[in-house]
Scaffold this motif. Structure first.
Motif, PDB file in Angstrom:
ATOM      1  N   ARG A 420       0.839  -1.671   0.058  1.00  0.00           N
ATOM      2  CA  ARG A 420       0.171  -0.047   0.166  1.00  0.00           C
ATOM      3  C   ARG A 420       0.801   1.838  -0.060  1.00  0.00           C
ATOM      4  NH1 ARG A 420      -3.227  -1.192   3.636  1.00  0.00           N
ATOM      5  NH2 ARG A 420      -4.698  -2.327   2.856  1.00  0.00           N
ATOM      6  N   ASN A 421       1.847   1.599   0.825  1.00  0.00           N
ATOM      7  CA  ASN A 421       3.149   2.497   1.171  1.00  0.00           C
ATOM      8  C   ASN A 421       3.162   2.632  -0.633  1.00  0.00           C
ATOM      9  OD1 ASN A 421       1.984   2.996   3.593  1.00  0.00           O
ATOM     10  ND2 ASN A 421       3.805   1.775   4.136  1.00  0.00           N
ATOM     11  N   ASP A 422       3.922   1.762  -1.496  1.00  0.00           N
ATOM     12  CA  ASP A 422       4.472   1.306  -2.949  1.00  0.00           C
ATOM     13  C   ASP A 422       3.759   2.182  -3.915  1.00  0.00           C
ATOM     14  OD1 ASP A 422       7.345   1.008  -1.204  1.00  0.00           O
ATOM     15  OD2 ASP A 422       7.511  -0.960  -2.205  1.00  0.00           O
ATOM     16  N   VAL A 423       2.526   1.460  -3.515  1.00  0.00           N
ATOM     17  CA  VAL A 423       1.179   2.354  -4.428  1.00  0.00           C
ATOM     18  C   VAL A 423       0.801   3.257  -4.501  1.00  0.00           C
ATOM     19  CG1 VAL A 423      -0.958   2.568  -4.816  1.00  0.00           C
ATOM     20  CG2 VAL A 423       0.316  -0.293  -4.516  1.00  0.00           C
ATOM     21  N   LEU A 424       0.849   4.239  -3.092  1.00  0.00           N
ATOM     22  CA  LEU A 424       0.725   5.594  -2.777  1.00  0.00           C
ATOM     23  C   LEU A 424       2.062   6.400  -3.044  1.00  0.00           C
ATOM     24  CD1 LEU A 424      -0.732   5.626   0.764  1.00  0.00           C
ATOM     25  CD2 LEU A 424      -2.047   6.507  -0.949  1.00  0.00           C
ATOM     26  N   ALA A 425       3.416   5.269  -3.517  1.00  0.00           N
ATOM     27  CA  ALA A 425       4.791   6.555  -3.631  1.00  0.00           C
ATOM     28  C   ALA A 425       4.385   6.516  -4.992  1.00  0.00           C
ATOM     29  CB  ALA A 425       5.908   5.684  -2.989  1.00  0.00           C
ATOM     30  N   VAL A 426       4.111   5.723  -5.939  1.00  0.00           N
ATOM     31  CA  VAL A 426       3.760   5.739  -7.148  1.00  0.00           C
ATOM     32  C   VAL A 426       2.768   6.987  -7.570  1.00  0.00           C
ATOM     33  CG1 VAL A 426       3.569   3.878  -9.863  1.00  0.00           C
ATOM     34  CG2 VAL A 426       4.532   3.288  -7.184  1.00  0.00           C
ATOM     35  N   LYS A 427       1.595   6.684  -6.992  1.00  0.00           N
ATOM     36  CA  LYS A 427       0.872   8.044  -7.564  1.00  0.00           C
ATOM     37  C   LYS A 427       1.300   8.773  -7.743  1.00  0.00           C
ATOM     38  CE  LYS A 427      -3.426   4.954  -7.306  1.00  0.00           C
ATOM     39  NZ  LYS A 427      -4.796   5.559  -6.307  1.00  0.00           N
ATOM     40  N   LYS A 428       1.773   8.923  -6.017  1.00  0.00           N
ATOM     41  CA  LYS A 428       2.413  10.642  -5.733  1.00  0.00           C
ATOM     42  C   LYS A 428       3.438  10.890  -6.882  1.00  0.00           C
ATOM     43  CE  LYS A 428       5.024  12.932  -2.280  1.00  0.00           C
ATOM     44  NZ  LYS A 428       5.525  13.400  -1.080  1.00  0.00           N
ATOM     45  N   GLU A 429       4.184   9.824  -6.914  1.00  0.00           N
ATOM     46  CA  GLU A 429       5.447  10.426  -9.020  1.00  0.00           C
ATOM     47  C   GLU A 429       4.222  10.860 -10.139  1.00  0.00           C
ATOM     48  OE1 GLU A 429       9.138  10.896  -9.158  1.00  0.00           O
ATOM     49  OE2 GLU A 429       8.098  10.633  -7.518  1.00  0.00           O
ATOM     50  N   LEU A 430       4.041   9.444  -9.316  1.00  0.00           N
ATOM     51  CA  LEU A 430       2.760   9.508 -11.056  1.00  0.00           C
ATOM     52  C   LEU A 430       1.714  11.413 -11.403  1.00  0.00           C
ATOM     53  CD1 LEU A 430       0.411   7.043 -11.990  1.00  0.00           C
ATOM     54  CD2 LEU A 430       2.314   8.171 -13.173  1.00  0.00           C
TER      55      LEU A 430
END
Length: 441
Positions: A420-430
Motif C-alpha cells: 500500500r505504501n509503495d502504491v501511494l508512492a508511485v501514485k504521488k510520482e505519477l
C-alpha cells in the motif's frame, strides 16, 4: 520443372486453407460443446446455476469467437440480455471423466477434502482460508435444494481445479476484478468490460508473438523463427551495429500495427486516470482476505475498463497466490537464474542458489514494479501518443525517464501495508510526472 512448381503452389494454398478452416472449427466450437453439456445436464450427469438458462430457458446466446488457444474456448455472448464472456477449458472434461469413474457416494464424501486441499495448496494455512473453503462448499448446492449431489460435485470440483474460475470465485466481491456470473459444467460466464486496456493503449508486440499460420504449421514456424533469431544474433554481435538494430523488429512491428489499427490515445487527463486505476487494481488484487497475489503473465490485455473508467483484472489464468509461487519456485532445481521462473519468465522469476542448486522462493519483481517500470512508460513513449510527441519530445522523454528511474528503485515487498505504501508512492510520482509534462514540456 517450372510446370511442376506451378502445380504445387495451388496444392500448398489449398492445404493451407483446409488446415486453417479445420483449426478455426476446432477453436470456435463452443456452441457444440454447450450442446453436449446440455445433453449431460438433461441426463442428470452435470449441474450448475447457469444450466437452466443454457439448456431449458434458452437465455444464453453465443456471439463472436475470441478463442486463441485450442484448449481454451472464449466467446462473447449474452445472458438475460447482458453482455458477458463465456469460457470453457478442455481440462475440465478430463477431470470430469475421472470423477465419472468414482461412485456417487465417494464423490460426495470426498467433496470437502478436495476443496480444502485446493485452498491449502494455493493459499496455505491462511487465517481466513476456512472462510474460502466454506464459500466453495456452499456452491456445491447449485440448485439450492439443501442437498449436495454427485453431479453437482463432479461439475464444481473440476472447475475449481482451473486457476481462473478458482480465483474469479474467490475474488468475486472485489471491486476491480471481473464479476463471475456462474457456470454449467465446464462452461462459465464472466463480466464483459466495454474496453480492454491494450485496445486503448496498444500492446508491446515482438515478432515472436506474430503468428500468421495455423497451429498445424507450428514446427515449421518455429524453425523459421529460430533461423531469423540466429541471423539477428549474428548481426547484433557486430560492434556499434547492435545499438542500431536491437530494437528495430519491435519498433517496426509496433508502428505497423498502430497504423493498421489506427490507434488513438485518450487525452492526457484520461490516460493518467487509467494509470491510477491500474495501480488501484494491483492493490485491490492483494487486498483479499486470503493472501497476496501476483500475475505471472503481466500485460495490458489482461485488464479491462468499466463504464465508470475503473480498471479491472479480466484474465486470471496466470494469477497465483504468492504463497503458492514461492513453494513452486523453491522446489525447482537450477544451474542459473534462467532456470528459476514460473508462468511467463520475466514476470515470476526468482534467483538460483548455486550452492544448493535450488531456486530461491523470493521473486525478483512484483506486479506493481512491472506496471511502474514497464507498462506506464511504454504507453507514454508510444509513437502514436500525440499528447507526448507533438510538443517537446526531448523534454517529455527526460521527464518519463525520471519516472522510470524511480520505478527501478522499488523493491519486492512481503506485506499488504508495504505494498500500500509503495502504491501511494508511485501514485504521488505519477502526479508529479503529469504536472511536469504539463508545465515543463
Amino acid at each position: 520443372m517450372a510446370r511442376w512448381k506451378l502445380m504445387l503452389l495451388p496444392l500448398v494454398v489449398s492445404l493451407y486453407a483446409i488446415l486453417t478452416t479445420v483449426e478455426r472449427h476446432l477453436k470456435c466450437n463452443l456452441p457444440s460443446i454447450a450442446n453436449l453439456l446440455c445433453q449431460a445436464y438433461e441426463a442428470g450427469e452435470i449441474s450448475g446455476p447457469l444450466c437452466p438458462d443454457l439448456c431449458e430457458q434458452k437465455n444464453i446466446q453465443f456471439g463472436n469467437c475470441l478463442t486463441e488457444a485450442m484448449e481454451d474456448k472464449v466467446y462473447e455472448g449474452q445472458w438475460h440480455g447482458r453482455d458477458v464472456i463465456f469460457k470453457a477449458n478442455l481440462r475440465w472434461y478430463t477431470d470430469f471423466n475421472t470423477f465419472q469413474k468414482q461412485t456417487d457416494e465417494d464423490v460426495v464424501l470426498s467433496f470437502q477434502d478436495n476443496v480444502s486441499f485446493l485452498v491449502e495448496t494455493l493459499f496455505g494455512d491462511c487465517p481466513q482460508c476456512n472462510r474460502l473453503v466454506s464459500l466453495f462448499l456452499s456452491l456445491g448446492d447449485s440448485d439450492n435444494d439443501g442437498i449436495v449431489t454427485a453431479p453437482e460435485v463432479r461439475s464444481l470440483v473440476p472447475l475449481l481445479r482451473q486457476q481462473e474460475p478458482f480465483m474469479l470465485i474467490a475474488l468475486n466481491n472485489s471491486k476491480q476484478t471481473a464479476d463471475f456470473h456462474g457456470y454449467c459444467g465446464g462452461l462459465y460466464a464472466t463480466e464483459k468490460l466495454p474496453l480492454i486496456v491494450s485496445d486503448v493503449f496498444g500492446t508491446q508486440w515482438n515478432f515472436d508473438d506474430f503468428n500468421i499460420v495455423p497451429d498445424t504449421f507450428e514446427p515449421f514456424q518455429e524453425m523459421v523463427k529460430n533461423l531469423i533469431a540466429k541471423i539477428f544474433d549474428a548481426a547484433i554481435s557486430i560492434p556499434y551495429f547492435s545499438k542500431i538494430v536491437v530494437n528495430i523488429p519491435t519498433i517496426t512491428l509496433n508502428g505497423i500495427l498502430d497504423a493498421f489499427f489506427d490507434l488513438r490515445m485518450p487525452n492526457r487527463k484520461k490516460q493518467f486516470e487509467y494509470f491510477h486505476s491500474l495501480l488501484d487494481s494491483v492493490m485491490d488484487l492483494s487486498s483479499n482476505p486470503y493472501g497476496m497475489l501476483q500475475s505471472c503473465d503481466m500485460h495490458l490485455g489482461n485488464f479491462g475498463i468499466a463504464n465508470n473508467s475503473v480498471v479491472k483484472v479480466i484474465d486470471f489464468d496466470a494469477v497465483f497466490p504468492v504463497h503458492y509461487l514461492r513453494h513452486v519456485l523453491e522446489q525447482k532445481e537450477c544451474v542459473s537464474d534462467a532456470d528459476c521462473w514460473f508462468g511467463t519468465k520475466d514476470d515470476c522469476q526468482s534467483s538460483c542458489d548455486t550452492a544448493t542448486k535450488k531456486c530461491t522462493s523470493r521473486m525478483q519483481k512484483q506486479d506493481l514494479i512491472h506496471i511502474c517500470e514497464t507498462h506506464i512508460p511504454f504507453v507514454l513513449k508510444r509513437p502514436c501518443n500525440q499528447e507526448f510527441s507533438k510538443n517537446n519530445s526531448i523534454c517529455s522523454k527526460k521527464v518519463v525517464r525520471k519516472f522510470e528511474l524511480f520505478c527501478k528503485r522499488l523493491r519486492v515487498v512481503d506485506s499488504l501495508d508495504q505494498l500500500r505504501n509503495d502504491v501511494l508512492a508511485v501514485k504521488k510520482e505519477l502526479t508529479h510526472l503529469e504536472k511536469d509534462l504539463s508545465n515543463m514540456c
